[in-house]
Design a protein around this motif. Sequence first.
Motif, PDB file in Angstrom:
ATOM      1  N   ARG A  26       0.827  -1.205   0.000  1.00 13.49           N
ATOM      2  CA  ARG A  26       0.000   0.000   0.000  1.00 13.49           C
ATOM      3  C   ARG A  26       0.863   1.256   0.000  1.00 13.49           C
ATOM      4  O   ARG A  26       1.861   1.342   0.696  1.00 13.49           O
ATOM      5  CB  ARG A  26      -0.912   0.056   1.233  1.00 13.49           C
ATOM      6  CG  ARG A  26      -1.968  -1.032   1.277  1.00 13.49           C
ATOM      7  CD  ARG A  26      -3.032  -0.791   0.218  1.00 13.49           C
ATOM      8  NE  ARG A  26      -4.109  -1.738   0.280  1.00 13.49           N
ATOM      9  CZ  ARG A  26      -4.183  -2.847  -0.430  1.00 13.49           C
ATOM     10  NH1 ARG A  26      -3.221  -3.176  -1.257  1.00 13.49           N
ATOM     11  NH2 ARG A  26      -5.219  -3.634  -0.343  1.00 13.49           N
ATOM     12  N   PHE A  27       0.426   2.220  -0.808  1.00 10.56           N
ATOM     13  CA  PHE A  27       1.070   3.530  -0.878  1.00 10.56           C
ATOM     14  C   PHE A  27       0.026   4.586  -0.597  1.00 10.56           C
ATOM     15  O   PHE A  27      -1.145   4.417  -0.913  1.00 10.56           O
ATOM     16  CB  PHE A  27       1.670   3.783  -2.266  1.00 10.56           C
ATOM     17  CG  PHE A  27       2.968   3.072  -2.500  1.00 10.56           C
ATOM     18  CD1 PHE A  27       4.172   3.731  -2.311  1.00 10.56           C
ATOM     19  CD2 PHE A  27       2.987   1.760  -2.926  1.00 10.56           C
ATOM     20  CE1 PHE A  27       5.367   3.094  -2.539  1.00 10.56           C
ATOM     21  CE2 PHE A  27       4.179   1.106  -3.153  1.00 10.56           C
ATOM     22  CZ  PHE A  27       5.372   1.775  -2.955  1.00 10.56           C
ATOM     23  N   ARG A  28       0.450   5.699  -0.020  1.00 10.74           N
ATOM     24  CA  ARG A  28      -0.426   6.809   0.312  1.00 10.74           C
ATOM     25  C   ARG A  28      -0.078   7.987  -0.584  1.00 10.74           C
ATOM     26  O   ARG A  28       1.037   8.500  -0.531  1.00 10.74           O
ATOM     27  CB  ARG A  28      -0.229   7.189   1.775  1.00 10.74           C
ATOM     28  CG  ARG A  28      -1.070   8.333   2.257  1.00 10.74           C
ATOM     29  CD  ARG A  28      -0.820   8.621   3.732  1.00 10.74           C
ATOM     30  NE  ARG A  28       0.575   8.539   4.128  1.00 10.74           N
ATOM     31  CZ  ARG A  28       1.456   9.525   4.025  1.00 10.74           C
ATOM     32  NH1 ARG A  28       1.096  10.672   3.502  1.00 10.74           N
ATOM     33  NH2 ARG A  28       2.686   9.376   4.435  1.00 10.74           N
ATOM     34  N   VAL A  48       3.837   9.059  -4.520  1.00 12.20           N
ATOM     35  CA  VAL A  48       3.136   8.319  -3.475  1.00 12.20           C
ATOM     36  C   VAL A  48       4.165   7.789  -2.483  1.00 12.20           C
ATOM     37  O   VAL A  48       5.313   7.513  -2.853  1.00 12.20           O
ATOM     38  CB  VAL A  48       2.285   7.163  -4.059  1.00 12.20           C
ATOM     39  CG1 VAL A  48       1.122   7.694  -4.876  1.00 12.20           C
ATOM     40  CG2 VAL A  48       3.114   6.219  -4.898  1.00 12.20           C
ATOM     41  N   LEU A  49       3.760   7.643  -1.234  1.00 13.22           N
ATOM     42  CA  LEU A  49       4.661   7.198  -0.163  1.00 13.22           C
ATOM     43  C   LEU A  49       4.215   5.841   0.353  1.00 13.22           C
ATOM     44  O   LEU A  49       3.023   5.618   0.597  1.00 13.22           O
ATOM     45  CB  LEU A  49       4.655   8.200   0.988  1.00 13.22           C
ATOM     46  CG  LEU A  49       5.018   9.633   0.644  1.00 13.22           C
ATOM     47  CD1 LEU A  49       4.765  10.539   1.833  1.00 13.22           C
ATOM     48  CD2 LEU A  49       6.468   9.708   0.208  1.00 13.22           C
ATOM     49  N   CYS A  50       5.178   4.941   0.566  1.00 12.14           N
ATOM     50  CA  CYS A  50       4.887   3.626   1.126  1.00 12.14           C
ATOM     51  C   CYS A  50       4.328   3.814   2.538  1.00 12.14           C
ATOM     52  O   CYS A  50       4.853   4.611   3.325  1.00 12.14           O
ATOM     53  CB  CYS A  50       6.153   2.780   1.163  1.00 12.14           C
ATOM     54  SG  CYS A  50       5.907   1.156   1.933  1.00 12.14           S
ATOM     55  N   THR A  51       3.275   3.086   2.864  1.00  8.73           N
ATOM     56  CA  THR A  51       2.665   3.226   4.186  1.00  8.73           C
ATOM     57  C   THR A  51       3.518   2.607   5.281  1.00  8.73           C
ATOM     58  O   THR A  51       3.359   2.943   6.453  1.00  8.73           O
ATOM     59  CB  THR A  51       1.265   2.579   4.223  1.00  8.73           C
ATOM     60  OG1 THR A  51       1.370   1.217   3.826  1.00  8.73           O
ATOM     61  CG2 THR A  51       0.302   3.318   3.313  1.00  8.73           C
ATOM     62  N   GLU A  55       9.086   5.084   1.658  1.00 13.15           N
ATOM     63  CA  GLU A  55       9.780   5.211   0.367  1.00 13.15           C
ATOM     64  C   GLU A  55       8.853   5.875  -0.648  1.00 13.15           C
ATOM     65  O   GLU A  55       7.668   5.593  -0.708  1.00 13.15           O
ATOM     66  CB  GLU A  55      10.190   3.824  -0.128  1.00 13.15           C
ATOM     67  CG  GLU A  55      10.963   3.827  -1.416  1.00 13.15           C
ATOM     68  CD  GLU A  55      12.387   4.360  -1.252  1.00 13.15           C
ATOM     69  OE1 GLU A  55      12.950   4.789  -2.276  1.00 13.15           O
ATOM     70  OE2 GLU A  55      12.909   4.354  -0.137  1.00 13.15           O
ATOM     71  N   THR A  56       9.413   6.766  -1.471  1.00 14.30           N
ATOM     72  CA  THR A  56       8.635   7.457  -2.489  1.00 14.30           C
ATOM     73  C   THR A  56       8.643   6.665  -3.788  1.00 14.30           C
ATOM     74  O   THR A  56       9.690   6.179  -4.217  1.00 14.30           O
ATOM     75  CB  THR A  56       9.213   8.866  -2.747  1.00 14.30           C
ATOM     76  OG1 THR A  56       9.197   9.600  -1.530  1.00 14.30           O
ATOM     77  CG2 THR A  56       8.404   9.599  -3.790  1.00 14.30           C
ATOM     78  N   ALA A  57       7.479   6.546  -4.404  1.00 13.99           N
ATOM     79  CA  ALA A  57       7.364   5.926  -5.724  1.00 13.99           C
ATOM     80  C   ALA A  57       6.694   6.944  -6.647  1.00 13.99           C
ATOM     81  O   ALA A  57       5.985   7.837  -6.203  1.00 13.99           O
ATOM     82  CB  ALA A  57       6.544   4.650  -5.647  1.00 13.99           C
ATOM     83  N   LYS A  58       6.947   6.786  -7.939  1.00 12.15           N
ATOM     84  CA  LYS A  58       6.377   7.692  -8.933  1.00 12.15           C
ATOM     85  C   LYS A  58       5.393   6.929  -9.806  1.00 12.15           C
ATOM     86  O   LYS A  58       5.706   5.859 -10.300  1.00 12.15           O
ATOM     87  CB  LYS A  58       7.483   8.291  -9.808  1.00 12.15           C
ATOM     88  CG  LYS A  58       8.495   9.098  -9.041  1.00 12.15           C
ATOM     89  CD  LYS A  58       9.507   9.774  -9.935  1.00 12.15           C
ATOM     90  CE  LYS A  58      10.368   8.780 -10.662  1.00 12.15           C
ATOM     91  NZ  LYS A  58      11.465   9.401 -11.408  1.00 12.15           N
TER      92      LYS A  58
END
Length: 182
Positions: A26-28, A48-51, A55-58
């Motif tokens: 899940r990412f927020r 988005v940020l890992c809950t 970690e940041t994802a694009k």
Amino acid sequence: MLNTWVVMPTCLPLVARRCHTCGSDRFRPDGKFRVNANHKLLDVWILVLCTRCGETAKLTVLERTHIRSIQPEFLDRLHHNDTALTGELLQVPLIQHRNRLTLDWGTNWRLDTGASEHLNRTVIEVAVRFTARIPVRPTRLIAQGCALSRAEVERLIARGRVDSTIRLNSRAADDFTFTLRR
């Protein structure tokens, strides 16, 4: 008398996607964008940020798009990190498919039934309207809106006391109507 119920988001949904760092699923979204220019071509991502680990994802929105093909108002909303735009873009099927993700609304929505005067009626006609594509079981909406248990709603459906324009035992994300006779 036809009542209108509205299903609306209370905040942005979680993004169901695997984190490469910790394995969380899940990412927020925090409503921020990254816009990268390479001469006259733009790349745009939703951050988005890992809950679990942060970690940041694009999530890719645009790739190598010529600057002239982008509406100035859209570009302004990107530069100002418009949270409403994040919600709109996350619901675009092409963006979901391109980034291999699904949305997890969980409890990030609410049902607005208006007044509670319909609770005392023997026949209730309701039009359910969705302001966002939030997949919810109609039986859950009927139970919540009529102050019934889901088991009681299932019994009413089995007895033929609920008529609807859709199947009531599967998820719905589009507007529908139903009539409930007690």
